[in-house]
Every structure is written in structure tokens, then in C-alpha cells.
Scaffold this motif. Structure first.
Motif, PDB file in Angstrom:
ATOM      1  N   GLY A  26       0.807  -1.209   0.000  1.00 54.45           N
ATOM      2  CA  GLY A  26       0.000   0.000   0.000  1.00 54.45           C
ATOM      3  C   GLY A  26       0.841   1.260   0.000  1.00 54.45           C
ATOM      4  O   GLY A  26       2.029   1.249  -0.297  1.00 54.45           O
ATOM      5  N   THR A  27       0.207   2.379   0.311  1.00 51.50           N
ATOM      6  CA  THR A  27       0.907   3.655   0.427  1.00 51.50           C
ATOM      7  C   THR A  27       0.624   4.230   1.807  1.00 51.50           C
ATOM      8  O   THR A  27      -0.307   3.826   2.479  1.00 51.50           O
ATOM      9  N   TYR A  28       1.463   5.181   2.224  1.00 52.27           N
ATOM     10  CA  TYR A  28       1.392   5.706   3.574  1.00 52.27           C
ATOM     11  C   TYR A  28       1.437   7.227   3.539  1.00 52.27           C
ATOM     12  O   TYR A  28       2.157   7.814   2.733  1.00 52.27           O
ATOM     13  N   GLU A  29       0.664   7.853   4.425  1.00 52.12           N
ATOM     14  CA  GLU A  29       0.734   9.297   4.582  1.00 52.12           C
ATOM     15  C   GLU A  29       1.923   9.615   5.477  1.00 52.12           C
ATOM     16  O   GLU A  29       1.957   9.214   6.637  1.00 52.12           O
ATOM     17  N   MET A  30       2.900  10.328   4.936  1.00 56.16           N
ATOM     18  CA  MET A  30       4.143  10.565   5.646  1.00 56.16           C
ATOM     19  C   MET A  30       4.343  12.047   5.917  1.00 56.16           C
ATOM     20  O   MET A  30       4.125  12.883   5.041  1.00 56.16           O
ATOM     21  N   ALA A  31       4.783  12.361   7.141  1.00 59.16           N
ATOM     22  CA  ALA A  31       5.146  13.741   7.461  1.00 59.16           C
ATOM     23  C   ALA A  31       6.514  14.079   6.866  1.00 59.16           C
ATOM     24  O   ALA A  31       6.775  15.211   6.491  1.00 59.16           O
ATOM     25  N   ILE A  32       7.374  13.066   6.786  1.00 55.36           N
ATOM     26  CA  ILE A  32       8.704  13.254   6.188  1.00 55.36           C
ATOM     27  C   ILE A  32       8.550  13.211   4.673  1.00 55.36           C
ATOM     28  O   ILE A  32       8.011  12.248   4.124  1.00 55.36           O
ATOM     29  N   LYS A  33       9.022  14.224   4.001  1.00 55.75           N
ATOM     30  CA  LYS A  33       8.832  14.318   2.556  1.00 55.75           C
ATOM     31  C   LYS A  33      10.086  13.984   1.756  1.00 55.75           C
ATOM     32  O   LYS A  33      10.009  13.826   0.544  1.00 55.75           O
ATOM     33  N   GLU A  34      11.233  13.880   2.430  1.00 57.70           N
ATOM     34  CA  GLU A  34      12.454  13.498   1.720  1.00 57.70           C
ATOM     35  C   GLU A  34      13.387  12.756   2.664  1.00 57.70           C
ATOM     36  O   GLU A  34      13.427  13.045   3.868  1.00 57.70           O
ATOM     37  N   ILE A  35      14.102  11.797   2.115  1.00 57.11           N
ATOM     38  CA  ILE A  35      15.037  11.011   2.916  1.00 57.11           C
ATOM     39  C   ILE A  35      16.017  10.313   1.986  1.00 57.11           C
ATOM     40  O   ILE A  35      15.706  10.051   0.812  1.00 57.11           O
ATOM     41  N   ASP A  36      17.200  10.062   2.503  1.00 54.60           N
ATOM     42  CA  ASP A  36      18.177   9.246   1.782  1.00 54.60           C
ATOM     43  C   ASP A  36      17.997   7.808   2.256  1.00 54.60           C
ATOM     44  O   ASP A  36      17.658   7.574   3.418  1.00 54.60           O
TER      45      ASP A  36
END
Length: 201
Positions: A26-36
Motif C-alpha cells: 500500500g501507500t502511507y501518509e508521511m510527514a517526512i517528505k524526503e530522505i536518503d
């Protein structure tokens, strides 16, 4: 027949409406919008699936992100749970442990944790091909579960929490550097004892 088809369709709509995903991540609502994102095995199936789910959830995965999720180690063990007739193995338990860390700026450690999953699969000595497929399915399901659980943990993190963890890590690193410098200075200022001279006979 038509009623049964309508019932199946109705159940499918209800399940999809409540967020049910059939054998997927599935997909998730994330507060973090960018990450390595990186892993010891850069092309491994777990990190590949993780990157796919993150991107599908709207996260920009790139090397210039301020925070980095590192899949540090993935260990798999299996043990026999039960035996079938004639001494053939009946059930295996597959245990997988994924160690991970989240690093901040200057590669400071912010989070260190692990995810552990178990799966049981059947081994039939008379059907080796089928048994191999059972094991492969168990490993695939394990990877999906690890990714799901990782995404749930990432959902619980916000940029402000990561910033706070960064500040704490920087303060700790600064204190450790100051303590090391003080220890080195104290050692340098301590007079060294001259070697004892033995008088010649």
C-alpha cells in the motif's frame, strides 16, 4: 449468480475503503517528505521494495536529503519446528532480523533499532520444487512485512522530531569532543617521570 458477484464486488469496495491491501504494502501518509536510503546490499530486494513504497507514498528519496535511513544488516535464520513421517522435515520457522539506523547531518546517529519477523512454511521431502516455492513465498512475505512495519515506524516520525534528535546528537557529540580534548590536554600537561638511572658499578 448475479447476487453472488454483486456481493463479492461490494465486499471488495468495502475492504478497499477501509485501507485493506491484498498481499501488498500500500501507500502511507508521511510527514517526512524526503530522505536518503541505503543498505549494505544496495541492490537487495528489501531496500528495493522499501524505495518503491517510499516513492509511491510521496517521499523524495535522494542522496542530498538531510536525513538518511540505513538498512544496516539483514540476518535470516531458520529452524525445524516439527517432523513429518519417516524423519522428513515437516515445518520450518524462518526468522529475519533487520537492523537499521537513521542518521542526521554530519552522519550523527539519531535512531538505532531493529525489526524482527517470523514465518512458518512447510517442507515436503517428496516435493522439493514445491518446498522451494514455499520457502521463497515465506521470504517474500517477510520482506513485505518488514517494509510495512518500517513504514509504520517512519510514519510516527515528524521533521520536528528529527530536528530535535539532531540537536540532541549534536550536543552529545560536542560534549564528547570537549571531554576528549580536556583529557588530551590533561595528559599533555602531566609531567612524565624520568626513567630511573641505575648507577654504574
Amino acid at each position: 449468480m448475479i447476487k453472488r458477484n454483486l456481493l463479492v464486488m461490494g465486499l471488495a469496495v468495502l475492504l478497499s475503503a477501509c485501507g485493506f491491501q491484498l498481499r501488498g504494502t500500500g501507500t502511507y501518509e508521511m510527514a517526512i517528505k524526503e530522505i536518503d536510503l541505503s543498505a549494505r546490499n544496495s541492490y537487495g530486494e528489501t531496500v528495493t521494495l522499501m524505495r518503491q513504497v517510499m516513492e509511491n507514498s510521496g517521499i523524495n528519496v535522494h542522496s542530498g536529503a538531510p536525513y538518511k535511513l540505513v538498512l544496516a544488516d539483514e540476518k535470516e535464520t531458520q529452524r525445524i519446528l516439527s517432523y513429518a513421517g519417516a524423519g522428513r522435515t515437516g515445518e520450518y520457522e524462518l526468522n529475519t532480523v533487520l537492523d537499521y539506523v537513521i542518521l542526521g547531518r554530519n552522519d550523527l546517529l539519531l535512531v538505532s533499532d531493529k525489526i524482527e519477523t517470523q514465518r512458518v512454511f512447510i517442507h515436503d521431502g517428496n516435493n522439493l520444487v514445491g518446498s522451494d516455492q514455499e520457502a521463497a513465498d515465506a521470504r517474500r512475505d517477510t520482506r513485505r512485512e518488514m517494509v510495512q512495519r518500517m513504514m509504520i515506524r517512519m510514519q510516527q516520525l515528524t521533521p520536528s522530531q528529527l530536528d530535535q534528535l539532531q540537536e540532541t546528537a549534536e550536543a552529545r557529540a560536542k560534549a564528547e569532543a570537549a571531554a576528549l580534548e580536556a583529557a588530551q590536554k590533561a595528559e599533555a600537561e602531566t609531567p612524565r617521570q624520568s626513567p630511573v638511572e641505575i648507577p654504574q658499578q
